[in-house]
Design a protein around this motif. Structure first.
Motif, short mmCIF file in Angstrom:
data_model
loop_
_atom_site.label_atom_id
_atom_site.label_comp_id
_atom_site.label_asym_id
_atom_site.label_seq_id
_atom_site.Cartn_x
_atom_site.Cartn_y
_atom_site.Cartn_z
N UNK A 97 -16.07 27.34 18.91
CA UNK A 97 -15.98 28.18 17.68
C UNK A 97 -14.66 28.60 16.92
N UNK A 98 -14.81 28.20 15.73
CA UNK A 98 -13.57 28.41 14.81
C UNK A 98 -13.20 29.81 14.90
N UNK A 99 -11.87 30.19 15.21
CA UNK A 99 -11.51 31.18 15.40
C UNK A 99 -10.59 31.88 14.02
N UNK A 100 -10.31 31.12 13.18
CA UNK A 100 -9.71 31.42 11.90
C UNK A 100 -9.39 30.33 11.03
N UNK A 101 -9.06 30.50 9.98
CA UNK A 101 -8.71 29.39 8.72
C UNK A 101 -7.99 29.93 7.97
N UNK A 102 -7.05 29.12 7.11
CA UNK A 102 -6.41 29.57 5.89
C UNK A 102 -6.22 28.47 5.06
N UNK A 103 -6.22 28.74 3.48
CA UNK A 103 -5.78 27.71 2.60
C UNK A 103 -4.24 27.45 2.62
N UNK A 104 -3.97 26.16 2.28
CA UNK A 104 -2.24 26.04 1.97
C UNK A 104 -1.84 26.81 0.77
N UNK A 105 -0.99 27.42 0.68
CA UNK A 105 -0.37 28.06 -0.45
C UNK A 105 -0.31 27.15 -1.83
N UNK A 106 0.02 25.91 -1.55
CA UNK A 106 0.17 25.15 -2.87
C UNK A 106 -0.81 23.96 -2.93
N UNK A 107 -1.32 23.35 -1.80
CA UNK A 107 -2.14 22.26 -2.05
C UNK A 107 -3.53 22.64 -2.28
N UNK A 108 -4.36 22.14 -3.17
CA UNK A 108 -5.49 23.01 -3.68
C UNK A 108 -6.51 22.74 -2.78
N UNK A 109 -6.74 21.76 -1.87
CA UNK A 109 -7.91 21.42 -1.10
C UNK A 109 -7.30 21.15 0.28
N UNK A 110 -6.31 21.65 0.57
CA UNK A 110 -5.81 21.84 1.81
C UNK A 110 -5.86 22.79 2.60
#
Length: 372
Positions: free
Chosen positions: A337-350
């Motif tokens: 089960x995915x427990x968390x995720x976050x976007x990279x603050x600078x790379x748009x699709x990372x």
């Protein structure tokens, strides 16, 4: 059903970049420090848990893809040990301070990142007035000249505590028992809250408790649990709140009118969330009108909300990350089960995503529809 071999072949087309790592234990924390460092922390009960400050591999830190790099793994920059579970961790901007929350939930813990050593040391605790047993405080940081931590289990216990003096600078002062699912600081004077029932509000701390809020739980929610995140003006054409339910319903609301959603959609989740505490909805910091959701299964789904055209309509994700399922087929009897995720603050699709099998993925997805 798609096989792991088929997914691996398809991934060459789906990802610009993909890295898979194994942590020593599963984490519910992915907290950025700048754009090259990220914190993870274990959440096991009744045992000690690691808190690690990891530096991204050089390949993931550069602005452009410049070929091969010798370091392809995370580097542990600092580490510490917590005697309790860590369900949430916040880095105080422009400082070397961290604050953690977990179980037992009778206090928050303040940590200092050493300058001359590779350790993260516990320095203080902040008492939590609500003694709720299985519940733990949600947190957000006011990063002003005197940083303060906003925390609370319920609306009745919401308060802001100065990290240096430990004095309470703000408290809700109400007896409202609404259980909190998320808190978010919007600027120097306002914050947003989301209750587990779907109740949303925006609070101005310069005045007594008088939040701008919706009238209460959605009568159609059917007892679902909710979380939310506010998109600020720097992340898109205007401020907007995304509110996600444990059955996959996703609502968009204008902060100026929280009583009537701008739009509502049903996401195609495989099952209601088995652990609503893991529900997460996040706005992309570098893409207009894109958000990601997780907490239902082993995937992270990305949506372009500009394609939504009605109330409670069925929508399709722009992209679905399934790597946590296929890369661990032989490791676990049940899918992680995915427990968390976050976007990279600078790379748009990372994005970074973590799962219950202690896997940590960094992935840069390809927008095959070129929709955002």
């Amino acid at each position: 059903m798609q096989s792991a071999e088929d997914w691996l072949v398809e991934s060459l087309r789906l990802y610009q970049d993909f890295h898979a790592f194994d942590l020593s234990g599963a984490t519910r924390v992915l907290e950025w420090m700048g754009d090259k460092g990220v914190f993870v922390a274990g959440y096991e009960l009744l045992t000690k848990n690691e808190i690690l400050h990891l530096i991204l591999p050089l390949r993931l830190s550069v602005k452009e893809n410049q070929g091969l790099f010798p370091e392809r793994d995370f580097k542990v920059c600092h580490g510490g040990i917590s005697d309790t579970s860590v369900f949430d961790l916040k880095h105080v901007p422009d400082t070397r301070l961290l604050v953690t929350s977990g179980l037992p939930g009778c206090y928050l813990k303040v940590w200092q990142i050493a300058e001359d050593r590779d350790v993260i040391q516990a320095t203080d605790t902040i008492a939590v007035h609500e003694k709720e047993g299985s519940l733990w405080s949600r947190m957000a940081v006011f990063s002003s000249m005197a940083p303060g931590i906003l925390h609370g289990v319920r609306l009745s216990g919401l308060r802001i505590v100065d990290l240096e003096s430990q004095k309470t600078s703000y408290s809700s002062g109400v007896s409202d028992g609404e259980e909190l699912s998320s808190l978010q600081v919007l600027d120097a004077d306002t914050f947003a809250f989301c209750g587990t029932s779907g109740r949303l509000g925006i609070v101005d701390i310069r005045q007594k408790w008088a939040p701008v809020e919706n009238l209460g739980p959605n009568p159609e929610s059917g007892g679902e649990r909710w979380c939310a995140e506010v998109r600020d003006r720097g992340q898109g054409p205007g401020s907007c709140i995304a509110s996600l339910a444990s059955n996959g319903q996703l609502r968009l609301l204008d902060p100026r009118n929280l009583c009537h959603p701008v739009s509502s959609a049903q996401c195609p989740v495989s099952t209601p969330s088995p652990d609503p505490d893991l529900l997460r909805v996040t706005w992309a910091p570098r893409l207009d009108n894109c958000l990601a959701i997780s907490g239902f299964d082993g995937t992270v789904q990305i949506y372009d909300v500009t394609s939504w055209d009605g109330q409670r309509s069925q929508v399709k994700p722009l992209f679905t990350h399934r790597g946590h399922i296929f890369l661990d087929e032989t490791k676990m009897e049940t899918a992680p089960l995915v427990t968390t995720h976050t976007w990279h603050p600078c790379k748009p699709r990372t994005l970074l995503s973590a799962a219950s099998d202690a896997s940590l993925h960094v992935w840069d997805w390809v927008d095959l529809q070129t929709a955002c």
